[in-house]
Design an enzyme around this catalytic site. Structure first.
Site, PDB file in Angstrom:
ATOM      1  N   LYS A   1       0.844  -1.211   0.000  1.00  0.00           N
ATOM      2  CA  LYS A   1       0.000   0.000   0.000  1.00  0.00           C
ATOM      3  C   LYS A   1       0.874   1.255   0.000  1.00  0.00           C
ATOM      4  O   LYS A   1       0.589   2.223  -0.713  1.00  0.00           O
ATOM      5  CB  LYS A   1      -0.932  -0.025   1.228  1.00  0.00           C
ATOM      6  CG  LYS A   1      -2.008  -1.089   1.113  1.00  0.00           C
ATOM      7  CD  LYS A   1      -2.717  -1.399   2.426  1.00  0.00           C
ATOM      8  CE  LYS A   1      -3.598  -2.640   2.227  1.00  0.00           C
ATOM      9  NZ  LYS A   1      -4.248  -3.107   3.438  1.00  0.00           N
TER      10      LYS A   1
ATOM     11  N   GLN B   1      -5.345  -1.785   9.703  1.00  0.00           N
ATOM     12  CA  GLN B   1      -5.020  -3.056   9.044  1.00  0.00           C
ATOM     13  C   GLN B   1      -5.593  -4.250   9.812  1.00  0.00           C
ATOM     14  O   GLN B   1      -5.425  -4.360  11.026  1.00  0.00           O
ATOM     15  CB  GLN B   1      -3.488  -3.181   8.925  1.00  0.00           C
ATOM     16  CG  GLN B   1      -3.019  -4.405   8.186  1.00  0.00           C
ATOM     17  CD  GLN B   1      -3.374  -4.377   6.690  1.00  0.00           C
ATOM     18  OE1 GLN B   1      -3.257  -3.349   6.038  1.00  0.00           O
ATOM     19  NE2 GLN B   1      -3.797  -5.511   6.162  1.00  0.00           N
TER      20      GLN B   1
ATOM     21  N   ASP C   1     -11.076   2.012   3.393  1.00  0.00           N
ATOM     22  CA  ASP C   1     -11.256   0.561   3.299  1.00  0.00           C
ATOM     23  C   ASP C   1     -12.737   0.225   3.111  1.00  0.00           C
ATOM     24  O   ASP C   1     -13.077  -0.917   2.820  1.00  0.00           O
ATOM     25  CB  ASP C   1     -10.762  -0.098   4.597  1.00  0.00           C
ATOM     26  CG  ASP C   1      -9.729  -1.176   4.331  1.00  0.00           C
ATOM     27  OD1 ASP C   1      -9.392  -1.389   3.156  1.00  0.00           O
ATOM     28  OD2 ASP C   1      -9.261  -1.796   5.302  1.00  0.00           O
TER      29      ASP C   1
END
Ligand code: NAP
Length: 275
Positions: free
Chosen positions: A47, A91, A114
């Protein structure tokens, strides 16, 4: 059989984001990692690399495995309020003592790149999402970029997680597929899958999908990422299935790169929504 080159499609998307961002998008993604999960660290590096490539700033906040729920929420609250931060990603997987739902719900909806919080999940389910769940959106992107027709096709999705299976089923439905969702309690899994024109495996079981799951000419999308003997492999027995399918995604190099490319699209959209 055609192999779907997720790496190439993802590179094209990153280039599109880079071009759009060149007109001054100073997006800033902050990734929060709680603990030391080695696979998470690999994904985060991917990322960060993608952010650098498209011209976005990225910052990693690493918190100890023992961090309390309150400590994690306090970090998110600070990021929610920071005008320099336009995207927040916590995460997963989280350490077991943390309340996953509470954490993803706490991220400000306009920074939830996300797309896991209830606001964005709800909007996406209504077909009104500006931010889209990254992996399922990446799967739809692969199908569309390969000009594979979705409307009227029977799509079977194995897996019903909030992060992949469920949102993907809704996206396929919104594209007018007839959708069947399978899970660990589905009976006669191979037989159900054999009816699919588009078969998606999002399970996390190495080589679960064997030749008898696949109708000749079906499109097979493998979301699975399983580390067996340190080698990454998918949920599909690729060698057994590749000559039966019309299209197939490899692992690695299929869905994975599209997930990160979609994240970059979300980072750009989030910045646009906040500027
Ligand atoms: P998850 O939350 O563990 O969900 C797995 C799903 O598979 C569940 O719905 C489960 O059913 C179902 N399942 C488990 N065993 C099964 C079986 N034997 N037969 C049929 N269904 C079964 O996993 P996830 O987060 O969705 O991830 C799935 C896989 O995709 C993992 O390998 C993950 O690493 C990978 N992944 C890849 C990307 C990418 O970018 N490529 C992104 C995210 C995830 P129940 O609901 O009944 O338990």
């Amino acid at each position: 059989m055609a192999i779907i080159d997720g790496k190439a499609h993802a590179a094209a998307i990153r280039q599109e984001v880079k071009t759009q961002a060149a007109s001054g998008a100073n997006a800033h993604l902050v990734v929060v990692l709680v603990g030391e999960d080695p696979a998470s660290k690999v994904y985060i590096r991917g990322k960060e690399k993608a952010c650098a490539e498209v011209g976005f700033k990225s910052t990693l906040i690493s918190m100890p495995e023992t961090s309390t729920q309150e400590e994690v929420l306090a970090v998110i609250e600070k990021l929610n309020k920071d005008p320099d931060v336009t995207g927040i990603l916590v995460q997963q997987p989280f350490p077991a003592h943390l309340d996953k739902n509470k954490i993803v719900s706490f991220v400000a909806p306009e920074k939830d790149v996300d797309c896991l919080g209830p606001c964005n999940v709800g909007l996406a389910a209504m077909g009104q999402g500006k931010l889209l769940q990254c992996t399922p959106s990446g799967v739809i992107g692969l199908l569309e970029r390969e000009n594979i027709e979705i409307a009227g096709k029977h799509a079977v999705v194995i897996g019903r997680s909030d992060i992949v299976g469920k949102p993907l089923a809704l996206m396929l439905l919104a594209k007018d597929a007839t959708v069947t969702i399978c899970h660990s309690r589905t009976k006669n899994l191979a037989e159900v899958c054999r009816r699919a024109d588009i078969l998606v495996a999002a399970v996390g079981r190495a080589r679960l999908v064997t030749a008898d799951f696949v109708k000749p000419g079906a499109v097979v999308i493998d979301v699975g990422m399983n580390r067996n003997e340190k080698k990454l492999c998918g949920d599909v027995d690729y060698d057994a299935v590749k000559d039966i399918a019309s299209y197939i995604t490899p692992v690695p190099g299929g869905v994975g790169p599209m997930t990160i490319a979609t994240l970059m699209q979300n980072c750009l959209r989030a910045w646009e929504m906040q500027k």
